[in-house]
Design a protein around this motif. Structure first.
Motif, PDB file in Angstrom:
ATOM      1  N   CYS A 166      31.702  23.797 -23.299  1.00  0.00           N
ATOM      2  CA  CYS A 166      32.971  23.942 -22.561  1.00  0.00           C
ATOM      3  C   CYS A 166      32.763  24.658 -21.234  1.00  0.00           C
ATOM      4  O   CYS A 166      33.352  24.275 -20.222  1.00  0.00           O
TER       5      CYS A 166
ATOM      6  N   TYR B  43      38.585  30.038 -14.545  1.00  0.00           N
ATOM      7  CA  TYR B  43      38.851  30.219 -15.965  1.00  0.00           C
ATOM      8  C   TYR B  43      38.409  31.615 -16.373  1.00  0.00           C
ATOM      9  O   TYR B  43      37.577  32.240 -15.720  1.00  0.00           O
TER      10      TYR B  43
ATOM     11  N   GLU C 244      46.241  26.321 -18.918  1.00  0.00           N
ATOM     12  CA  GLU C 244      46.050  25.935 -20.308  1.00  0.00           C
ATOM     13  C   GLU C 244      45.254  27.020 -21.017  1.00  0.00           C
ATOM     14  O   GLU C 244      44.420  27.689 -20.403  1.00  0.00           O
TER      15      GLU C 244
ATOM     16  N   TRP D  21      42.682  27.374 -24.183  1.00  0.00           N
ATOM     17  CA  TRP D  21      41.820  26.560 -25.043  1.00  0.00           C
ATOM     18  C   TRP D  21      41.234  27.406 -26.162  1.00  0.00           C
ATOM     19  O   TRP D  21      40.733  28.505 -25.937  1.00  0.00           O
ATOM     20  N   GLU D  22      41.290  26.867 -27.354  1.00  0.00           N
ATOM     21  CA  GLU D  22      40.566  27.416 -28.498  1.00  0.00           C
ATOM     22  C   GLU D  22      39.504  26.391 -28.880  1.00  0.00           C
ATOM     23  O   GLU D  22      39.816  25.212 -29.053  1.00  0.00           O
ATOM     24  N   ILE D  23      38.281  26.818 -29.005  1.00  0.00           N
ATOM     25  CA  ILE D  23      37.164  25.935 -29.323  1.00  0.00           C
ATOM     26  C   ILE D  23      36.801  26.145 -30.790  1.00  0.00           C
ATOM     27  O   ILE D  23      36.428  27.252 -31.187  1.00  0.00           O
TER      28      ILE D  23
ATOM     29  N   MET E 236      45.825  24.335 -26.513  1.00  0.00           N
ATOM     30  CA  MET E 236      45.143  23.236 -27.187  1.00  0.00           C
ATOM     31  C   MET E 236      43.914  23.731 -27.929  1.00  0.00           C
ATOM     32  O   MET E 236      43.252  24.686 -27.504  1.00  0.00           O
TER      33      MET E 236
ATOM     34  N   LEU F 191      40.327  22.516 -29.075  1.00  0.00           N
ATOM     35  CA  LEU F 191      39.315  21.508 -28.764  1.00  0.00           C
ATOM     36  C   LEU F 191      38.240  21.506 -29.840  1.00  0.00           C
ATOM     37  O   LEU F 191      37.612  22.539 -30.090  1.00  0.00           O
TER      38      LEU F 191
END
Length: 124
Positions: A25, A38, A70, A72-74, A104, A106
């Motif tokens: 990511c 980010y 956004e 993001w959670e991985i 979101m 991912l």
């Protein structure tokens, strides 16, 4: 849990990652031209799980050139149905909606799709 470090060009910071998915990511974020910056693990969200208030720190806050944000959670796909994660993500989704952001999760599949998009956006 083993952590490794990577230095970013967009943020001029060193970030640590705990998995290959997180590392992938970071590479994607560096290559996508529509992403301004980010931040890693920069938010803290309270959530309720099994009657206790807990704290959740999502992986990445992404800010696009157009101002869109956004969170993001991985996570590997095999961890997406765990009740504790579902409680975290429900709280994160509500938190983000109240702040005009999108949340979101991912998984390997989403990261693969993002990687294709990032490769198309790379400067020649």
């Amino acid at each position: 849990m083993t952590c490794r470090a990577t230095r970013t060009k967009k943020n001029n910071k060193t970030y640590f990652f705990r998995s290959g998915l997180e590392a992938e990511c970071y590479k994607i974020l560096e290559n996508k031209r529509d992403i301004a910056k980010y931040a890693v693990e920069s938010l803290e969200i309270e959530y309720n799980y099994e009657g206790k208030i807990r704290r959740y720190i999502p992986d990445i806050l992404v800010e696009y050139n157009n101002g869109k944000k956004e969170v993001w959670e991985i996570k590997p796909k095999n961890q997406t149905k765990m009740p504790k994660n579902l409680a975290k993500w429900k709280a994160a989704d509500e938190y983000c909606r109240r702040r005009n952001m999108e949340f979101m999760v991912l998984t390997e599949r989403g990261i693969k799709m993002l990687k294709k998009i990032a490769n198309l956006q790379q400067a020649p």
